[in-house]
Write a protein that holds these residues in place. Structure first.
Motif, PDB file in Angstrom:
ATOM      1  N   LEU A  58       0.850  -1.182   0.000  1.00 20.67           N
ATOM      2  CA  LEU A  58       0.000   0.000   0.000  1.00 20.67           C
ATOM      3  C   LEU A  58       0.886   1.232   0.000  1.00 20.67           C
ATOM      4  N   SER A  59       0.642   2.128  -0.925  1.00 24.30           N
ATOM      5  CA  SER A  59       1.441   3.341  -1.010  1.00 24.30           C
ATOM      6  C   SER A  59       0.686   4.480  -0.348  1.00 24.30           C
ATOM      7  N   THR A  60       1.378   5.224   0.488  1.00 24.36           N
ATOM      8  CA  THR A  60       0.764   6.357   1.168  1.00 24.36           C
ATOM      9  C   THR A  60       1.649   7.582   1.005  1.00 24.36           C
ATOM     10  N   HIS A  61       1.028   8.733   1.043  1.00 22.94           N
ATOM     11  CA  HIS A  61       1.762   9.989   1.007  1.00 22.94           C
ATOM     12  C   HIS A  61       1.857  10.502   2.433  1.00 22.94           C
ATOM     13  N   ILE A  62       3.053  10.822   2.870  1.00 23.60           N
ATOM     14  CA  ILE A  62       3.261  11.320   4.222  1.00 23.60           C
ATOM     15  C   ILE A  62       3.050  12.828   4.202  1.00 23.60           C
ATOM     16  N   PRO A  63       2.333  13.373   5.186  1.00 20.83           N
ATOM     17  CA  PRO A  63       2.091  14.824   5.211  1.00 20.83           C
ATOM     18  C   PRO A  63       3.381  15.629   5.180  1.00 20.83           C
ATOM     19  N   GLU A  64       3.249  16.893   4.872  1.00 20.94           N
ATOM     20  CA  GLU A  64       4.382  17.793   4.604  1.00 20.94           C
ATOM     21  C   GLU A  64       5.355  17.980   5.766  1.00 20.94           C
ATOM     22  N   HIS A  65       5.005  17.582   6.978  1.00 27.05           N
ATOM     23  CA  HIS A  65       5.936  17.810   8.092  1.00 27.05           C
ATOM     24  C   HIS A  65       7.213  16.988   7.957  1.00 27.05           C
ATOM     25  N   SER A  66       7.182  15.904   7.200  1.00 28.40           N
ATOM     26  CA  SER A  66       8.391  15.105   7.045  1.00 28.40           C
ATOM     27  C   SER A  66       9.190  15.503   5.812  1.00 28.40           C
ATOM     28  N   GLY A  67       8.683  16.401   5.032  1.00 26.76           N
ATOM     29  CA  GLY A  67       9.393  16.840   3.833  1.00 26.76           C
ATOM     30  C   GLY A  67       8.504  16.661   2.616  1.00 26.76           C
ATOM     31  N   PRO A  68       8.635  17.555   1.649  1.00 26.13           N
ATOM     32  CA  PRO A  68       7.810  17.442   0.456  1.00 26.13           C
ATOM     33  C   PRO A  68       8.174  16.224  -0.371  1.00 26.13           C
ATOM     34  N   GLY A  69       7.179  15.586  -0.900  1.00 26.50           N
ATOM     35  CA  GLY A  69       7.409  14.434  -1.750  1.00 26.50           C
ATOM     36  C   GLY A  69       7.739  13.156  -1.014  1.00 26.50           C
ATOM     37  N   GLU A  70       7.705  13.175   0.287  1.00 29.56           N
ATOM     38  CA  GLU A  70       8.020  11.977   1.075  1.00 29.56           C
ATOM     39  C   GLU A  70       6.841  11.011   0.993  1.00 29.56           C
ATOM     40  N   GLU A  71       7.139   9.785   0.607  1.00 28.31           N
ATOM     41  CA  GLU A  71       6.105   8.766   0.497  1.00 28.31           C
ATOM     42  C   GLU A  71       6.542   7.525   1.257  1.00 28.31           C
ATOM     43  N   CYS A  72       5.583   6.645   1.494  1.00 28.69           N
ATOM     44  CA  CYS A  72       5.862   5.435   2.253  1.00 28.69           C
ATOM     45  C   CYS A  72       5.152   4.263   1.591  1.00 28.69           C
ATOM     46  N   LEU A  73       5.860   3.183   1.420  1.00 28.93           N
ATOM     47  CA  LEU A  73       5.285   1.942   0.921  1.00 28.93           C
ATOM     48  C   LEU A  73       5.106   1.024   2.124  1.00 28.93           C
ATOM     49  N   LEU A  74       3.851   0.712   2.440  1.00 29.60           N
ATOM     50  CA  LEU A  74       3.553  -0.145   3.582  1.00 29.60           C
ATOM     51  C   LEU A  74       3.431  -1.587   3.116  1.00 29.60           C
ATOM     52  N   ASP A  92      10.482  14.716 -12.451  1.00 36.81           N
ATOM     53  CA  ASP A  92      11.176  15.738 -13.244  1.00 36.81           C
ATOM     54  C   ASP A  92      12.686  15.490 -13.255  1.00 36.81           C
ATOM     55  N   CYS A  93      13.246  15.123 -12.115  1.00 36.91           N
ATOM     56  CA  CYS A  93      14.683  14.829 -12.023  1.00 36.91           C
ATOM     57  C   CYS A  93      14.994  13.386 -12.395  1.00 36.91           C
ATOM     58  N   ALA A  94      13.971  12.547 -12.495  1.00 38.23           N
ATOM     59  CA  ALA A  94      14.131  11.115 -12.751  1.00 38.23           C
ATOM     60  C   ALA A  94      15.008  10.464 -11.693  1.00 38.23           C
ATOM     61  N   ARG A  95      14.738  10.806 -10.421  1.00 39.63           N
ATOM     62  CA  ARG A  95      15.544  10.298  -9.322  1.00 39.63           C
ATOM     63  C   ARG A  95      14.635   9.895  -8.166  1.00 39.63           C
ATOM     64  N   GLY A  96      14.980   8.789  -7.541  1.00 42.68           N
ATOM     65  CA  GLY A  96      14.297   8.335  -6.341  1.00 42.68           C
ATOM     66  C   GLY A  96      15.314   8.078  -5.252  1.00 42.68           C
ATOM     67  N   VAL A  97      14.963   8.433  -4.019  1.00 49.85           N
ATOM     68  CA  VAL A  97      15.872   8.269  -2.886  1.00 49.85           C
ATOM     69  C   VAL A  97      15.159   7.466  -1.805  1.00 49.85           C
ATOM     70  N   SER A 122       9.189  -1.015 -10.206  1.00 47.83           N
ATOM     71  CA  SER A 122       8.137  -1.209 -11.208  1.00 47.83           C
ATOM     72  C   SER A 122       7.049  -0.154 -11.093  1.00 47.83           C
ATOM     73  N   ARG A 123       6.837   0.373  -9.909  1.00 49.80           N
ATOM     74  CA  ARG A 123       5.817   1.408  -9.699  1.00 49.80           C
ATOM     75  C   ARG A 123       6.268   2.757 -10.265  1.00 49.80           C
ATOM     76  N   HIS A 124       7.568   3.027 -10.227  1.00 50.33           N
ATOM     77  CA  HIS A 124       8.136   4.274 -10.741  1.00 50.33           C
ATOM     78  C   HIS A 124       9.174   3.950 -11.810  1.00 50.33           C
ATOM     79  N   PRO A 125       8.744   3.565 -13.012  1.00 50.23           N
ATOM     80  CA  PRO A 125       9.721   3.209 -14.041  1.00 50.23           C
ATOM     81  C   PRO A 125      10.472   4.440 -14.542  1.00 50.23           C
ATOM     82  N   GLY A 126      11.700   4.250 -14.910  1.00 47.57           N
ATOM     83  CA  GLY A 126      12.504   5.334 -15.459  1.00 47.57           C
ATOM     84  C   GLY A 126      13.250   6.152 -14.428  1.00 47.57           C
TER      85      GLY A 126
END
Length: 164
Positions: A58-74, A92-97, A122-126
């Protein structure tokens, strides 16, 4: 010969009495009570099958207090979270951290972390993935998955828009 006096001695009324058979030994790799945790090859195989068959992502978006664009895969097993992968992804940067990876103790060494990172790819190709993790437990996994480790999360100008 306590208790032998009530047993029939002839075989006219039925078969001859036999001595009770001892219970069979427990299966190899299982010790203790009948429902105790299995150890050895059978237990590892059972947990690996469970990790590949009964885990939902399950993919969730974490609210902005942890940083913009921060997501979590449960990683969920029967309404219980057994793992989490925290990450940031910028198309846009084609980068995942990958910023955090937590797997429950009973699901370690089952391939679940490998499956979770493959699911992210597979969820974020490229996207080219990197990680800020430098823990001993995740170092080998990241090396096997060809994910380089960076000392700090790279700055993404798209995630932090300029203040107006």
């Amino acid at each position: 010969m306590h208790g032998q006096h009530a047993r029939p001695t002839s075989t006219v009324f039925g078969p001859a009495p036999t001595a009770p058979t001892p219970p069979p030994p427990p299966p190899r790799g299982q010790v203790g009570a009948k429902h105790s945790r299995r150890v050895g090859f059978a237990g590892r195989l059972r947990r690996r099958l469970l990790a590949y068959r009964a885990i939902d992502f399950l993919s969730t978006h974490i609210p902005e207090h942890s940083g913009p664009g921060e997501e979590c895969l449960l990683l969920v097993h029967v309404r219980q979270v057994v793992g989490q992968v925290h990450y940031r992804a910028c198309s846009d940067c084609a980068r995942g951290v990958i910023t955090a990876l937590v797997i429950d103790e009973r699901f370690r060494s089952t391939g679940l972390a490998n499956r979770a990172l493959s699911h992210l790819r597979s969820r974020h190709p490229g996207l080219s993935w990197c990680s800020t993790l430098d823990l001993r437990t995740t170092r080998d996994l990241l090396r096997r998955m060809s994910i380089p480790t960076v000392p700090a999360a790279p700055h993404c100008s798209h995630a932090f828009p300029a203040a107006a």
